[in-house]
Design a protein around this motif. Sequence first.
Motif, short mmCIF file in Angstrom:
data_model
loop_
_atom_site.label_atom_id
_atom_site.label_comp_id
_atom_site.label_asym_id
_atom_site.label_seq_id
_atom_site.Cartn_x
_atom_site.Cartn_y
_atom_site.Cartn_z
N ILE A 71 4.14 -2.29 -24.35
CA ILE A 71 5.49 -1.48 -23.69
C ILE A 71 6.53 -2.37 -23.69
N TRP A 72 7.34 -2.19 -24.91
CA TRP A 72 8.63 -2.96 -24.98
C TRP A 72 9.82 -2.47 -24.21
N ILE A 73 10.32 -3.40 -23.42
CA ILE A 73 11.33 -2.67 -22.46
C ILE A 73 12.68 -3.78 -22.56
N GLU A 74 13.67 -2.64 -22.77
CA GLU A 74 15.09 -3.44 -22.64
C GLU A 74 15.63 -3.21 -21.39
N VAL A 75 16.40 -4.19 -20.99
CA VAL A 75 16.76 -4.05 -19.52
C VAL A 75 18.49 -3.73 -19.85
N GLU A 76 19.32 -2.73 -18.63
CA GLU A 76 20.53 -2.79 -19.06
C GLU A 76 21.56 -4.16 -18.79
N ARG A 77 21.17 -4.98 -18.15
CA ARG A 77 22.21 -6.02 -18.01
C ARG A 77 21.35 -7.37 -17.91
N THR A 78 21.78 -8.41 -18.78
CA THR A 78 21.13 -9.59 -18.78
C THR A 78 20.47 -9.90 -17.25
N HIS A 79 21.61 -9.91 -16.22
CA HIS A 79 20.96 -10.62 -15.05
C HIS A 79 19.96 -9.73 -14.31
N GLN A 80 19.62 -8.67 -15.02
CA GLN A 80 18.61 -7.92 -14.14
C GLN A 80 17.01 -8.23 -14.94
N VAL A 81 17.03 -9.02 -15.88
CA VAL A 81 15.73 -9.19 -16.34
C VAL A 81 14.68 -9.72 -15.45
N GLY A 102 14.28 -11.79 -28.66
CA GLY A 102 14.46 -10.82 -29.78
C GLY A 102 15.00 -9.52 -29.38
N ARG A 103 14.33 -8.39 -30.06
CA ARG A 103 14.67 -7.07 -29.90
C ARG A 103 14.78 -6.37 -28.21
N SER A 104 13.39 -6.78 -27.40
CA SER A 104 13.41 -6.34 -26.34
C SER A 104 13.27 -7.54 -25.36
N ASP A 105 13.53 -7.28 -24.08
CA ASP A 105 13.99 -8.21 -22.97
C ASP A 105 12.43 -8.37 -22.38
N LEU A 106 11.61 -7.52 -22.39
CA LEU A 106 10.45 -7.81 -21.66
C LEU A 106 9.36 -7.06 -22.45
N GLY A 131 17.33 -0.68 -13.61
CA GLY A 131 17.81 -1.73 -14.53
C GLY A 131 16.85 -1.55 -15.82
N VAL A 132 16.00 -0.45 -16.14
CA VAL A 132 15.37 -0.32 -17.07
C VAL A 132 16.16 0.53 -18.18
N ARG A 133 16.63 0.40 -19.40
CA ARG A 133 17.52 0.99 -20.18
C ARG A 133 16.44 1.92 -21.21
N ARG A 134 15.74 1.22 -21.79
CA ARG A 134 15.07 2.05 -22.95
C ARG A 134 13.58 1.32 -22.82
N THR A 135 12.52 1.97 -23.21
CA THR A 135 11.12 1.55 -23.53
C THR A 135 10.71 1.98 -24.96
N GLU A 136 10.03 1.28 -25.55
CA GLU A 136 9.29 1.58 -26.85
C GLU A 136 7.77 1.15 -26.67
N SER A 137 6.92 2.05 -26.94
CA SER A 137 5.39 1.72 -26.82
C SER A 137 4.83 1.62 -28.03
N THR A 138 3.89 0.85 -28.43
CA THR A 138 2.80 0.70 -29.40
C THR A 138 1.41 0.85 -28.77
N LEU A 139 0.42 1.24 -29.66
CA LEU A 139 -0.96 1.27 -29.33
C LEU A 139 -1.70 0.37 -30.19
N GLY A 140 -2.64 -0.50 -29.80
CA GLY A 140 -3.20 -1.34 -30.57
C GLY A 140 -4.56 -0.48 -30.95
N VAL A 141 -4.81 -0.13 -32.19
CA VAL A 141 -5.84 0.49 -32.63
C VAL A 141 -7.13 -0.16 -33.28
#
Length: 155
Positions: A71-81, A102-106, A131-141
């Motif tokens: 689960i790749w997570i982007e945070v709204e503001r850098t100080h919230q990471v 890189g592309r995601s914060d967490l 503080g969580v702005r966006r998530t992107e999930s991938t599954l290991g198959v």
Amino acid sequence: MSRRQLDGLDRDIVQWLSRDARISNRQIAAELGVTEGTVRARIKRMEEQRQIRITAVTNIDRFRDASLAYIWIEVERTHQVRAVARELAAIPELGFVGEMLGRSDLLAITMVRNNEHLAEFVHSRIGTIEGVRRTESTLGVNFVKHDYRMARIVK
């Protein structure tokens, strides 16, 4: 307590333990040409200084009805990471939480039963954290290699 760097003997002991944490101190000592007391003392020191932790690791290949979810997570503001990372780390279902470049914060990693389970988990447990702005999930198959001994490459 001052923390010292791992020397060559420490790394050799860790390498033996990483293959089989149930190996006896006597056997490690015989393989490395030192006394059993030396091995025992070094393992104790490394554990006390939190340089190593001896633990059982689940073999994810045995979980045919579960998938590893990234689960790749982007945070709204850098100080919230850091604050978001701490909240994620408190979620027992997450086995890994790390700050990324890189592309995601967490990045958070967990096991899920299926896509619906992943969606429910992300929406109810992660998406509700302030503080969580966006998530992107991938599954290991299909895991070609899964080795928790990666720390051995760090010297």
